[in-house]
Design an enzyme around this catalytic site. Sequence first.
Site, short mmCIF file in Angstrom:
data_model
loop_
_atom_site.label_atom_id
_atom_site.label_comp_id
_atom_site.label_asym_id
_atom_site.label_seq_id
_atom_site.Cartn_x
_atom_site.Cartn_y
_atom_site.Cartn_z
N ARG B 37 -15.90 -3.22 16.09
CA ARG B 37 -15.67 -2.10 17.01
C ARG B 37 -15.06 -0.89 16.31
O ARG B 37 -15.22 0.23 16.74
CB ARG B 37 -14.82 -2.54 18.19
CG ARG B 37 -13.41 -2.93 17.83
CD ARG B 37 -12.63 -3.34 19.07
NE ARG B 37 -11.60 -4.29 18.69
CZ ARG B 37 -10.47 -4.44 19.37
NH1 ARG B 37 -10.23 -3.74 20.45
NH2 ARG B 37 -9.58 -5.30 18.96
N GLY B 42 -12.68 -5.22 8.05
CA GLY B 42 -11.43 -5.83 7.59
C GLY B 42 -10.50 -6.24 8.70
O GLY B 42 -9.56 -7.00 8.48
N HIS B 445 8.59 -22.98 -18.14
CA HIS B 445 10.01 -22.63 -18.04
C HIS B 445 10.26 -21.32 -18.76
O HIS B 445 9.74 -21.11 -19.84
CB HIS B 445 10.84 -23.74 -18.68
CG HIS B 445 12.31 -23.43 -18.69
ND1 HIS B 445 13.10 -23.58 -17.58
CD2 HIS B 445 13.10 -22.96 -19.68
CE1 HIS B 445 14.34 -23.23 -17.90
NE2 HIS B 445 14.36 -22.84 -19.16
#
Lengths: 587, 474
Positions: B37, B42, B445
Amino acid sequence: MADAKEVKVPDVGGDEVEVIEVLVSKGDSVDAEESLITVESDKASMDIPAPFAGTIEDIKVKEGDKIKEGDLLALIAEASGSSDDGDDSDDSSDDSSDDAEEPEADSDESDDEQAQAADDSADEDDDSGEAKVIDVEVPDIGEDGEVEVIEVLVKEGDSVNAEDGLITLETDKATMDVPCPEAGTVKEVVVKEGDKVKQGSLVIKLEVKGSGGAKKAKSKDSGSSDAKSKDKQASSSASTSSDSKEDSSQESSSQETSSSRSRKPPVPDHPLARKGQSEGIVHASPSVRRVAREFGVDLSQVKGSGPKDRILKEDVQQFVKYELSRPKASSAPSTGGEGGLQVIAQPKVDFEKFGEVEKVQMSRIQRISGPNLHRNWVTIPHVTQFDEADITELESFRKSENEMQAKMKTGMKFTPLVFIMKACAQALREYPVFNSSLHEDGEHLIMKKYVHIGIAVDTPNGLVVPVVRDVDKKGIKQLTEELNEISAKARDGKLKATDMQGGCFSISSLGGIGGTAFTPIVNAPDVAILGVSKSEMKPVWNGKEFVPRLKLPLSLSYDHRVIDGAVAARFTTYLNHALSDIRKLLL
Amino acid sequence: MSNEIKTQVVVLGAGPGGYSAAFRAADLGLEVVLVERYSTLGGVCLNVGCIPSKALLHLAKHIEDSKHMADHGVSFGEAKIDLDKIRAHKEKVVGQLTGGLDQMSKMRKVKVVTGKGEFTGANELKVVGDEETTIKFDNAIIAAGSQPVELPFIPHDDKRIWDSTDALELPFVPEKMLILGGGIIGLEMGCVYSALGSKLDVVEFMDQLIPAADKDLIKVFTKEMQKKYENIMLETKVTKVEAKKDGIHVTFEGKNAPEKPVKYDAVLVAVGRTPNGKKIGADKAGVDVDDRGFIKTDNQLRTSADNIFAIGDIIGQPMLAHKAVHEGHVAAENIAGKKHFFEPKVIPSIAYTDPEVAWAGVTEKEAKEQGIKYEAVTFPWSASGRAIASNATNGFTKLIFDKENDRLIGGAMVGSHAGELLGEVCLAIEMGSDAEDIALTVHAHPTLHESVGLAAEIYEGSITDLPNKKAKKK
C-alpha cells in the site's frame, strides 16, 4: 610399608569390558605403570597399568571376566622406596589420606545421590543391611529386536512371589510373561504399556529381603555374583556403595542412564509404535528435521549415528530405505505391495442390511500371523502333493505298546504324530532339499544340517507352531515327552519365542478332527509343510481280494521354486513306506 | 480503468515477511506479484520500525557513551543535536535498504503493485491505488502485518500523542515525555529521546519492564533505566489522557501512580500491535480470521483456504521480522510444491536498548511453569576481560540447561551488544547442543561472546575464570 593395597579398575570409558589377557601373576613384582591386564571394550583394547610399584599379592580377575570401573582388580604389596623419583612416599601418604577420607566421601556421595535418581535408593537400602533393591530385567526372550510390552501386571508397592508374572510381552509369534526372579516388593515399575524392550531392559526395581550378613560380606558379593546378574546401573551403583573413589563412577552411571535413554527410542522396528516419545528427546538439527518432514519420517523412530546419538541426514535416508525395503506389515492387508501385486480392494459390504451382525476382535495371534500367512500365500508358489500311507501295522503296534505302557503305569502314551515326526525326520535326511531355505538372493539354498520340526498346535488363543529339536536324533519316547511338554506350554500360552524358532519343516495334523485332505500353507522360511488328515479304514486290493487297511491321508505343500514335483512325490512315497513299515525307521 | 493481472502467486504486503516470500517464490520459478500500500517496499520494519529505530539508537548510544568517556580521560564536551540532520541520516539509512529491495524485485521480475489490496474472491484480489488493479491468482500469501494498538480514551489525533511511527519521525524533542507501555518498542524510543535530552517517565501495567523476559535480566536492565527515567511506574495504568493547550495531562492509577495528573509535552503510546486481519477482505477468499484479527494457519502456513497462506504478524505472536521472513520462505516453498514446515525450536527476542536485553528459547519462568528439570547458570560480565575493558560490566550471560540430558534449552543476556551474542545460543539450541558441546567450542578471547562458552563451563564444572562451585565433582 608392605601392606597389600587394593587396585581397582580405573575409568575404562565404557560400561563393561572383557578381560582378554592377564599379564602378571601372583608374586610378580611390578613397576608403576606396568601393565597388569588387557581389556577389550567394543571400541578398543587397552592395558590397565599398576598404579604403583610393588609385588602382586593376588589377582582377582581372570581371562574372560567382565569388569568395570571400581571392580577389585588385584592386591599389590607396595614396594618401599624402590620406585621412581622418591615421590613414592607422597603417593602412599596420598593414598592413606584418601582412605581416611573415604567415609566422608561416601556420605557426600549419598547426599548428592539423593538428589539424583531413584535407583540410588538401592544404595541406601543396601547400606542399611536389611533389604536391598534389585533390578529385574527382561531375560533372554529369543528375539534380537525389541518387543512390545502389552500389559504391566504389577504396580508399585505390590508384593510379588518368585515366578509371578511382571509384564506381558508380545513377540512376532506369541505373548509371554516376564517372571519375577525373587519374592519381594515392587519398588518401582520402569516400563509401561507400549514400551519396546529387549533382553536386559530394566523392568522393575524389586525390594527383596537382604540375605543377611554384614556390609562387608555384601560388598564382596557385589564384586562377584551381584555384578554378574544385575543390570549395569545396579552394579555400578552397588560398587558405589561398597567401593570408594566413586566420583567418576557416579559420572559413568549417569552417562549410562542418559545414553541408554537416548538409545532406546530409535530401532526402526515398528512404524506405528512409540507415539509418546517426547519431541525434546530427538536430537536432530533443523535441516534433518526438514528432510524427515519431507519423507514423513517420525524422528523418534530413527536411530542417530552421529555424536551423542544425533540423527544425521544419512540416518533418515537409511531409515526410509529400510522402511521401503522391508515387507509391508499388517498395515496393508489388501495388497501384498512387496511383489507389486496389484489387486483391487475388497468391496465394502454393509452386512447389517442382511441381518444382525456383531463385530468381534480377532485374536492377537490371528492378527499377528495373518499378514505372515498372507505373505507366504502370495509369494510362495505352492503345490500340494496328496498321498495315503498305510498305517495298519503302525497303529496296531502303537496300540499294543500303549497298552503295555498303561499296564506298567509309566504314564507314557504314544500318539501317531510322534511316528509321523520321526518318519518326516528320516525323509528330510533322505531328501535334504526339503530341509532347506531359499536364500534371499533367490539363487542359493541354505541347507540345514539339523532337523527341527515345527508342530502346529491349536490353542484357545489361536494357532502356534512350537519346534521340537533334533527329531532325527531322538527316540519315540523322548519325542513323546517333549511333544507333551511343548503342547502343554502352547496351550497355557507360555511358549517363549525361542520355542518357536529354528524349525525346518512343519507338520499340521488335523487327524484328530476329520477331513480327507487339505492344502496347508508353507511356513516360510521352511520350504514344505505336511498336512495330516483323519485316517480311515479303506478297502485295498492286494491282488486277490479287497482287504481293510487303515489309510492316513497326507497333504504335502511345498515351495515349487525349491522343490520339483517329482522329488515331492518321492518324498511322500518315502514317508508312506516308512509309516507303513516302521522297521524302516531303524535303518 | 481497471487493469487485470494474472499471476501464479500474489503476496499481500511487502514487509520483511512479504518481500522474502515473494523473492523466494520467484527464485523457485513462480510468477509473483507483490502488493504494497505504501510507495516503498520493506513494510514497518524497514520504514518505520526496526531499521530507523536502530539508526537512532546507534546515535543515542554514542551520545551516552561520550558522556562517560570523560571518566576515562577523554572529553568531548556537550553533544550538539541537529534534529534535521539526524532525520536526514535516518532517512538515508532507510532509503538505502528500501531502494535495494526495489532493485532486487526488478532483478527477480517480481511485479510490484502499489495500493491497498483486498480479496474479492478465492482467486481474486483488488488493489486500489492511483489506479485500480484486479489480480487473478492461483495462490496468495497474506503478509499484511500489524499496526500499533490505539486506546479508546486517548486522543490519538493530537500531534503530541505519538505512536512508534510518529516518534521515529523526530517531530521535536519534548522536554518531558511519557512512555506508555514498558515493552521493547517504548523502551527503545525512550533510549533515543533520553539521549536527545528529554526527561522521561514510563508506565507499565505489569510488575516489570519487558514482562516477557526473566526477572534477573530485567533487574539489571531496570537499574540502568533508572538513570534514564525520572519515574518508572510499574503495576500502574493510565486512566485518563487529556490534551490541553499547555500539555498532555495524564492521570494514573495503581501501585506507583502519582497522586495528581502529570503534564507531559509528548506521550508515546507503545502498548502493543494489533494484526490487520480484518482489513483485507479475507472472508471473501474463505480465509478465517479470529476476533482479534489474527489469521489461523497450520504449521505449513496454510490458512483455511487451501491456496492461501499467511505469514508474519498477522498470524500471531511473536510479531518479529525474523519470524516473518522464515515463515515467508516456508509458505513460498510450499506453494512451489515442496513439503516444508515452520517448526523452529526457538525464535529470538532482542530489546536494542542500552543495555540490550536478548533471550531465546525457554526462559527460567517458562521452565518453571512447564515443570522442566533445568539448571540455569549465569556468567557475570564483571568477570569478563572484554566487558571490563569496554565499560560493560553490568551485563551477564545466562544459559538454561535441561538437567535430564544437559542440552541447552534457553539463553539470555543483558548488556552492551547482548543481541549479537544471542546467535550462538539459537544455533546451539537448534542443533541440540549440550553443555559440553558449548564448553568445548573454542571461543575467541577476549570477547563478550565467550561468556556463552564460559557459562557452559560453569554448568560443566570446568570453569576457571570464576570460583568453581562444582569443582569437587569433576
